[in-house]
Design a protein around this motif. Structure first.
Motif, mmCIF file in Angstrom:
data_model
loop_
_atom_site.group_PDB
_atom_site.id
_atom_site.type_symbol
_atom_site.label_atom_id
_atom_site.label_comp_id
_atom_site.label_asym_id
_atom_site.label_seq_id
_atom_site.Cartn_x
_atom_site.Cartn_y
_atom_site.Cartn_z
ATOM 1 N N ILE A 8 25.866 60.816 35.068
ATOM 2 C CA ILE A 8 27.217 60.723 35.595
ATOM 3 C C ILE A 8 27.916 59.501 35.017
ATOM 4 O O ILE A 8 29.029 59.565 34.530
ATOM 5 N N ARG A 9 27.175 58.377 35.008
ATOM 6 C CA ARG A 9 27.782 57.174 34.510
ATOM 7 C C ARG A 9 28.121 57.330 33.042
ATOM 8 O O ARG A 9 29.145 56.899 32.563
ATOM 9 N N TYR A 10 27.231 58.033 32.334
ATOM 10 C CA TYR A 10 27.444 58.212 30.919
ATOM 11 C C TYR A 10 28.712 59.026 30.676
ATOM 12 O O TYR A 10 29.541 58.686 29.855
ATOM 13 N N LEU A 11 28.858 60.097 31.458
ATOM 14 C CA LEU A 11 30.019 60.951 31.249
ATOM 15 C C LEU A 11 31.315 60.235 31.613
ATOM 16 O O LEU A 11 32.312 60.374 30.925
ATOM 17 N N THR A 12 31.284 59.455 32.689
ATOM 18 C CA THR A 12 32.519 58.773 33.047
ATOM 19 C C THR A 12 32.862 57.716 32.017
ATOM 20 O O THR A 12 34.026 57.469 31.739
ATOM 21 N N ARG A 13 31.826 57.135 31.416
ATOM 22 C CA ARG A 13 32.094 56.137 30.391
ATOM 23 C C ARG A 13 32.843 56.777 29.241
ATOM 24 O O ARG A 13 33.678 56.195 28.597
ATOM 25 N N ARG A 14 32.496 58.042 28.964
ATOM 26 C CA ARG A 14 33.164 58.740 27.884
ATOM 27 C C ARG A 14 34.516 59.296 28.327
ATOM 28 O O ARG A 14 35.133 60.065 27.628
ATOM 29 N N GLY A 15 34.937 59.003 29.528
ATOM 30 C CA GLY A 15 36.229 59.465 30.013
ATOM 31 C C GLY A 15 36.257 60.961 30.289
ATOM 32 O O GLY A 15 37.253 61.635 30.057
ATOM 33 N N PHE A 16 35.142 61.517 30.762
ATOM 34 C CA PHE A 16 35.104 62.944 31.027
ATOM 35 C C PHE A 16 35.575 63.189 32.449
ATOM 36 O O PHE A 16 34.800 63.314 33.373
ATOM 37 N N ASN A 17 36.900 63.232 32.644
ATOM 38 C CA ASN A 17 37.382 63.441 34.002
ATOM 39 C C ASN A 17 38.446 64.525 34.043
ATOM 40 O O ASN A 17 39.296 64.565 34.909
ATOM 41 N N GLY A 18 38.391 65.438 33.060
ATOM 42 C CA GLY A 18 39.310 66.567 33.097
ATOM 43 C C GLY A 18 40.631 66.295 32.402
ATOM 44 O O GLY A 18 41.331 67.225 32.032
ATOM 45 N N LYS A 19 40.978 65.058 32.213
ATOM 46 C CA LYS A 19 42.274 64.739 31.622
ATOM 47 C C LYS A 19 42.443 65.312 30.215
ATOM 48 O O LYS A 19 43.491 65.891 29.917
ATOM 49 N N PRO A 20 41.421 65.176 29.346
ATOM 50 C CA PRO A 20 41.579 65.728 27.998
ATOM 51 C C PRO A 20 41.893 67.224 28.037
ATOM 52 O O PRO A 20 42.648 67.722 27.196
ATOM 53 N N LEU A 21 41.325 67.942 29.012
ATOM 54 C CA LEU A 21 41.575 69.379 29.106
ATOM 55 C C LEU A 21 43.047 69.643 29.363
ATOM 56 O O LEU A 21 43.633 70.568 28.802
ATOM 57 N N VAL A 22 43.649 68.826 30.221
ATOM 58 C CA VAL A 22 45.073 68.983 30.514
ATOM 59 C C VAL A 22 45.883 68.804 29.237
ATOM 60 O O VAL A 22 46.752 69.616 28.903
ATOM 61 N N TRP A 23 45.543 67.757 28.501
ATOM 62 C CA TRP A 23 46.275 67.513 27.246
ATOM 63 C C TRP A 23 46.077 68.653 26.265
ATOM 64 O O TRP A 23 47.025 69.069 25.590
ATOM 65 N N ALA A 24 44.858 69.176 26.189
ATOM 66 C CA ALA A 24 44.595 70.294 25.288
ATOM 67 C C ALA A 24 45.455 71.489 25.696
ATOM 68 O O ALA A 24 46.044 72.167 24.837
ATOM 69 N N GLY A 25 45.544 71.742 26.996
ATOM 70 C CA GLY A 25 46.363 72.850 27.477
ATOM 71 C C GLY A 25 47.810 72.678 27.059
ATOM 72 O O GLY A 25 48.444 73.613 26.553
ATOM 73 N N ILE A 26 48.313 71.470 27.243
ATOM 74 C CA ILE A 26 49.714 71.204 26.883
ATOM 75 C C ILE A 26 49.937 71.439 25.389
ATOM 76 O O ILE A 26 50.905 72.086 24.979
#
Ligand SMILES: Nc1ncnc2c1ncn2[C@@H]1O[C@H](COP(=O)(O)OP(=O)(O)OP(=O)(O)O)[C@@H](O)[C@H]1O
Ligand SMILES: [Mg+2]
Lengths: 270, 265
Positions: A8-26
């Motif tokens: 979990i810590r590793y993923l959050t460090r990489r900024g995996f919180n759904g935000k990139p998906l939103v940008w990809a959608g846009i």
């Protein structure tokens, strides 16, 4: 428990919180709108430059009659076989070359010479040797992945910290243990990256190969549709190729985040 | 078990830079050779802790690597318990100057390397747990080396070395890169471990105080090519304190003087 926490810590460090998906959608929505506007107002006919809506409708037709699935499976089958062959032969050869400097010096010039020759340039020979069908396509995919894999494996093996081999000698490791406990885990992170890169190249090559050497697959679908002047089918094929390429890359990326490679990311973070 | 005899060892390395600069033929006939050790004789008794001192680059690590079997001497030989050393062996474990833990294995897996040949799973587990307890790393068994502090990594490596139950432990600067307090604690730990296990231990250090506080014997090497300049048994009781042992303090001043430091504080 600690391993979950770590992931979990590793993923959050990489900024995996759904935000990139939103940008990809846009950005995809933006692309579709631009495409639609261009198709409507460019003045080109729908035969030459179809907009997104007719393309997706045609894609629906292709899915419904099973054509798309058949061609996709054909392409995936070829890339799988070719890639596995390259891994099965390339990894051991790379490990061997990485461990034996003389052989590496002997072999490397040849590999370096063959590497920059585009697999596409092999198409005439591949067809002459293997005829028409799966075989030449698989051969081309094999070629496209084999040399990069050999080179990158040899490099990562030869750059393993020599202290680890001394530890192995000190603890009386057998040859097999040196491979399974030192070499394989040490090169796993870099090898996954190499897989990702060569798989992307292989996916480029499979489409090109199918345009010439085989009467099936996504490349063939595109070529065949062009001959029938169905640009909507051409574009549908392109979209599928892009989506599958994205998926392959996503899978390889996830592989690169396995726990067994965490140590590597940590050591190379600075 | 653990008697070491270093019999008139010399070691020379080819000196590439000199060769390139002077070419062949010109210069002295030995210009392509860098002598590192010259005629080293050393006897280490069973269960002795020997501290080896010497200026940087004098060949301390080279000597240890030869004793451990990682390198062969140009002339001379090393005997451990009467056996000629020709290759590394799990009877004499080398604790590395830089980190030798395998980074893709947890503390537990690293320590288990030493006992992996034991057929019985239960006794294997007990052994590993025991060693981890000795170095006080309980609770960190499933951490990877990168998740440990520098001192904890050294202790884990110590546990791994102990687990294999070697006759000889060879440590190359086990305290380098540790902060002052961790250094003191690790030193205490190595001394305790030595008293507890009674294993023959060779420790290379560049810290004169380390050597005087830890060693049953102290060996001082000279500048490159290294020769033994001093080989002295230290029969002082532990724990040692320079204030309470004026003789030890005098020896300390002498060694500092030998190394070219006039006013040691
Ligand atoms: N593999 C090698 N090839 C050539 N020269 C070497 C090699 N290993 C060591 N040397 C040389 O041998 C000399 C002694 O090196 P060594 O590592 O034994 O020194 P050291 O006493 O351990 O130094 P330090 O206290 O800095 O660790 C150095 O001059 C070094 O340049
Ligand atoms: Mg050294």
């Amino acid at each position: 428990m600690p391993s979950d926490y770590r992931r979990i810590r590793y993923l959050t460090r990489r900024g995996f919180n759904g935000k990139p998906l939103v940008w990809a959608g846009i950005s995809f929505a933006g692309m579709l709108i631009t495409w639609d506007l261009l198709a409507r107002f460019s003045g080109w006919s729908a035969q030459v430059f179809p907009g997104p809506i007719p393309v997706f409708v045609s894609m629906g037709e292709l899915i419904a009659d099973g054509t798309l699935l058949r061609h996709t499976v054909a392409s995936l089958f070829r890339i799988t076989v070719g890639f596995y062959l390259a891994v099965l032969l390339g990894l051991p050869l790379g490990i061997f070359l990485g461990r034996h400097k003389t052989f590496n010096d002997l072999f490397n010039p040849i590999v370096q010479f063959l590497k920059p020759i585009s697999p596409i340039a092999w198409i005439p020979l591949a067809m002459l040797w293997f005829g028409i069908g799966d075989k030449p396509a698989i051969f081309l995919i094999f070629l496209s992945s084999f040399f990069p894999l050999v080179v990158s494996t040899a490099i990562s093996v030869s750059s393993i910290n020599p202290v680890f081999f001394q530890v192995a000698a000190n603890f009386n490791f057998s040859r097999l243990e040196i491979i399974s406990k030192i070499i394989i885990p040490a090169i796993t992170p870099a090898t996954i990256t190499a897989f990702r890169i060569s798989l992307a190249i292989a996916w480029l090559v499979v489409v090109a190969a199918e345009m010439i050497a085989v009467p099936s697959g996504l490349g063939y679908l595109i070529l065949d549709s062009r001959n029938a002047l169905r640009m909507d089918y051409v574009m549908a094929g392109m979209i599928v190729i892009g989506v599958i390429g994205l998926l392959l890359d996503f899978i390889m990326r996830r592989l690169g985040q396995l726990e067994s490679t965490c140590w590597y990311h940590f050591e190379h973070r600075q | 078990m653990g008697h070491i005899l270093v019999d008139s060892i010399s070691k020379e390395y080819p000196n590439r830079r000199k060769q390139a600069r002077w070419g062949n033929g010109s210069g002295s006939p030995s210009s392509g050779i860098l002598p590192v050790l010259s005629n080293i004789n050393l006897e280490v008794g069973d269960g002795e802790m020997v501290c080896i001192l010497g200026p940087s680059g004098c060949g301390k690590s080279t000597l240890l690597r030869i004793i451990a079997g990682f390198e062969t001497p140009t002339t001379g030989s090393v005997l451990i318990d009467g056996q000629l050393v020709v290759r590394p062996s799990s009877d004499n474990i080398f604790v590395f100057q830089s980190n030798g833990l395998l980074p893709w294995m947890t503390v537990w897996e690293n320590v288990e390397l030493g006992v992996r040949k034991l057929p019985d799973l239960r006794s294997r587990e007990r052994k590993v747990a025991e060693q981890i307890e000795i170095v006080e790393l309980e609770g960190f068994e499933h951490h990877y080396p990168y998740q440990l502090s520098g001192g904890m990594q050294r202790r884990a490596e110590l546990a791994r070395a102990l687990a294999i139950n070697p006759n000889v432990m060879i440590m190359d600067e086990p305290f380098s890169g540790l902060d002052f307090l961790t250094h003191m604690k690790m030193r205490e730990e190595v001394v305790n471990m030595h008293i507890f296990t009674g294993k023959t231990t060779l420790v290379v250090t560049h810290d004169i105080d380390d050597a005087l506080i830890m060693g049953d014997r102290i060996v001082v090497l000279g500048v490159c090519p290294a020769q033994v300049r001093l080989n002295l048994r230290l029969d002082f009781p532990r724990p040692r304190d320079f204030q309470k042992l004026p003789e030890l303090n005098k020896l300390r001043q002498q060694i500092f003087l030998m190394q070219g430091v006039t006013y040691a504080v």
